[in-house]
Scaffold this motif. Structure first.
Motif, PDB file in Angstrom:
ATOM      1  N   ILE A  15     -11.945 -12.542  -3.304  1.00 15.13           N
ATOM      2  CA  ILE A  15     -11.191 -12.586  -2.041  1.00 15.13           C
ATOM      3  C   ILE A  15     -12.077 -13.057  -0.891  1.00 15.13           C
ATOM      4  N   GLU A  16     -13.338 -12.632  -0.897  1.00 13.01           N
ATOM      5  CA  GLU A  16     -14.251 -13.090   0.154  1.00 13.01           C
ATOM      6  C   GLU A  16     -14.502 -14.588   0.038  1.00 13.01           C
ATOM      7  N   ALA A  17     -14.608 -15.056  -1.200  1.00 10.12           N
ATOM      8  CA  ALA A  17     -14.785 -16.495  -1.419  1.00 10.12           C
ATOM      9  C   ALA A  17     -13.560 -17.261  -0.931  1.00 10.12           C
ATOM     10  N   HIS A  18     -12.451 -16.548  -0.850  1.00  7.24           N
ATOM     11  CA  HIS A  18     -11.191 -17.156  -0.388  1.00  7.24           C
ATOM     12  C   HIS A  18     -11.095 -17.133   1.144  1.00  7.24           C
ATOM     13  N   GLY A  19     -12.150 -16.558   1.781  1.00  5.18           N
ATOM     14  CA  GLY A  19     -12.211 -16.620   3.240  1.00  5.18           C
ATOM     15  C   GLY A  19     -11.743 -15.361   3.947  1.00  5.18           C
ATOM     16  N   LEU A  20     -11.586 -14.261   3.213  1.00  5.96           N
ATOM     17  CA  LEU A  20     -11.103 -13.026   3.849  1.00  5.96           C
ATOM     18  C   LEU A  20     -12.160 -11.933   3.750  1.00  5.96           C
ATOM     19  N   ALA A  21     -12.235 -11.080   4.753  1.00  3.51           N
ATOM     20  CA  ALA A  21     -13.168  -9.954   4.704  1.00  3.51           C
ATOM     21  C   ALA A  21     -12.562  -8.836   3.865  1.00  3.51           C
ATOM     22  N   THR A  22     -13.394  -8.038   3.213  1.00  2.70           N
ATOM     23  CA  THR A  22     -12.860  -6.950   2.377  1.00  2.70           C
ATOM     24  C   THR A  22     -13.549  -5.622   2.703  1.00  2.70           C
ATOM     25  N   ILE A  23     -12.832  -4.554   2.409  1.00  6.26           N
ATOM     26  CA  ILE A  23     -13.411  -3.200   2.433  1.00  6.26           C
ATOM     27  C   ILE A  23     -13.051  -2.591   1.079  1.00  6.26           C
ATOM     28  N   GLU A  24     -14.023  -1.941   0.435  1.00 10.20           N
ATOM     29  CA  GLU A  24     -13.725  -1.362  -0.879  1.00 10.20           C
ATOM     30  C   GLU A  24     -13.549   0.142  -0.769  1.00 10.20           C
ATOM     31  N   ALA A  25     -12.657   0.670  -1.600  1.00 12.27           N
ATOM     32  CA  ALA A  25     -12.490   2.116  -1.683  1.00 12.27           C
ATOM     33  C   ALA A  25     -12.309   2.481  -3.144  1.00 12.27           C
ATOM     34  N   SER A  26     -12.847   3.641  -3.542  1.00 12.90           N
ATOM     35  CA  SER A  26     -12.806   3.981  -4.966  1.00 12.90           C
ATOM     36  C   SER A  26     -11.603   4.852  -5.310  1.00 12.90           C
ATOM     37  N   SER A  27     -10.839   5.286  -4.286  1.00 10.22           N
ATOM     38  CA  SER A  27      -9.652   6.115  -4.581  1.00 10.22           C
ATOM     39  C   SER A  27      -8.639   5.986  -3.445  1.00 10.22           C
ATOM     40  N   GLY A  28      -7.426   6.442  -3.723  1.00 10.32           N
ATOM     41  CA  GLY A  28      -6.379   6.422  -2.703  1.00 10.32           C
ATOM     42  C   GLY A  28      -6.795   7.240  -1.497  1.00 10.32           C
ATOM     43  N   ALA A  29      -7.389   8.404  -1.750  1.00 14.89           N
ATOM     44  CA  ALA A  29      -7.785   9.292  -0.654  1.00 14.89           C
ATOM     45  C   ALA A  29      -8.833   8.614   0.227  1.00 14.89           C
ATOM     46  N   GLU A  30      -9.787   7.943  -0.429  1.00 20.36           N
ATOM     47  CA  GLU A  30     -10.832   7.271   0.350  1.00 20.36           C
ATOM     48  C   GLU A  30     -10.220   6.125   1.173  1.00 20.36           C
ATOM     49  N   ALA A  31      -9.300   5.386   0.545  1.00 24.15           N
ATOM     50  CA  ALA A  31      -8.658   4.272   1.254  1.00 24.15           C
ATOM     51  C   ALA A  31      -7.917   4.782   2.480  1.00 24.15           C
ATOM     52  N   LEU A  32      -7.172   5.877   2.307  1.00 19.91           N
ATOM     53  CA  LEU A  32      -6.418   6.435   3.445  1.00 19.91           C
ATOM     54  C   LEU A  32      -7.365   6.867   4.557  1.00 19.91           C
TER      55      LEU A  32
END
Ligand SMILES: [Fe+2]
Length: 333
Positions: A15-32
């Motif tokens: 996705i980054e190679a596609h020109g977008l920034a990313t944030i990673e999360a290892s679980s739903g709780a972490e993402a929230l």
């Protein structure tokens, strides 16, 4: 978001190679937690099966708090049923595992486009709604101004009408509330009270203000004010039929001896029967060209005496319940 760090990292790279920034999360709780801290992001890619909080729960919680986010699910072949459930909950799409780079790019682009469209549509809809509301408000305001102008025109012509329309309107509204009127129906009573005599604009001034008894021809002219008022208002009161009914029928009597149509009992529109009672009360308790005023207790007695013949009995009693203290009457206009 994926509990499998390897899948997650490689997806982030694509996705980054596609020109977008990313944030990673290892679980739903972490993402929230990340969303809660940093605010919503345009797109979330989420695995379905994860420890702590699965993808289905995540979608539900995330969209409740951030309804404008696009969510794309990652699914294994065996998880199609769950993926469909996710779509129902508001996920925009799903990517099947194993992940193909081209597919990821295509799905990400499509999801972002879709989200953009949804947001644009909503913006236009809201913009349109507020425009319509504004137009509606202006229409109402010019209607009110027009009504005010008519009432003033009439009051300039007939000194005894001054304040009468406003008092009739107030008496009628308070009585109608006790009779269960609310909202637009009540508003039409208010307006109908204000405008009930508007047809007198067409009545000759010398007849309106004549102190002595009227000839039959003059009486006919007076009677004509009811249908004439209806005709004057009809073109711009199409959405207020009660107002028109009040204007036409406020001189009907329940025994059928009124004018202009000689309607009797329930055939007389209920809102017109209300205005008939309070109109008579205000006419009796204020000075008229042809006679001095009566005291409020005297007028109350007259209403009761004529209940069942001239006036609707229930409405007379309701009016007297609405205004129980004769010493406080007539109300100021
Ligand atoms: Fe009238």
């Amino acid at each position: 978001m994926d509990d499998d760090a390897q899948v997650r990292h490689s997806l982030a790279k694509v996705i980054e190679a596609h020109g977008l920034a990313t944030i990673e999360a290892s679980s739903g709780a972490e993402a929230l937690a990340i969303l809660e801290r940093g605010g919503e992001v345009p797109l979330v890619i989420s695995d379905i099966y994860m420890p702590e909080m699965d993808g289905v729960t995540f979608i539900r919680e995330a969209l409740q708090r951030f309804p404008d986010m696009a969510i794309v699910m990652l699914t294994g072949v065996a998880e199609v049923a769950t993926a469909v459930e996710c779509l129902k909950l508001g996920a925009l799409d799903y990517i099947s595992k194993p992940v193909h780079i081209e597919e990821v790019r295509a799905r990400v682009d499509k999801a972002l486009e879709k989200r953009e469209l949804v947001l644009q549509n909503r913006f236009y809809r809201q913009h349109l709604e507020s425009r319509v509301r504004e137009l509606d408000r202006r229409n109402k305001q010019s209607l009110i101004n027009g009504v005010q102008m008519l009432v003033h025109a009439l009051e300039a012509k007939d000194a005894y009408t001054s304040g009468h329309s406003t008092r009739v309107s107030r008496y009628a509204v308070k009585t109608a509330v006790l009779l269960g009127y609310t909202g637009d129906r009540l508003e039409q009573i208010r307006l109908g009270g204000e405008l009930h005599d508007i047809g007198k604009i067409g009545t000759r001034e010398d007849i309106l203000n004549k102190p002595g008894p009227l000839t039959p021809a003059e009486f006919q002219q007076i009677q004509d004010h009811a249908p004439l008022g209806e005709r004057i208002l009809a073109p711009f009161m199409a959405e207020s039929p009660s107002v028109l009914r009040i204007v036409r029928s406020h001189h009907e009597r329940v025994d059928g001896a009124g004018f202009p149509d000689g309607l009797a009992g329930d055939a007389i529109p209920h809102e017109a029967r209300i205005v008939a009672v309070v109109d008579a009360f205000d006419a009796m308790t204020t000075n008229r060209a042809y006679r001095p005023s009566r005291t409020p207790p005297d007028a109350v007695g007259e209403l009761r005496r004529c209940a069942g013949t001239h006036f609707d009995r229930e409405i007379v009693e309701t009016f007297l319940r609405a205004f129980p203290d004769p010493a406080a009457l007539p109300i100021p206009d």
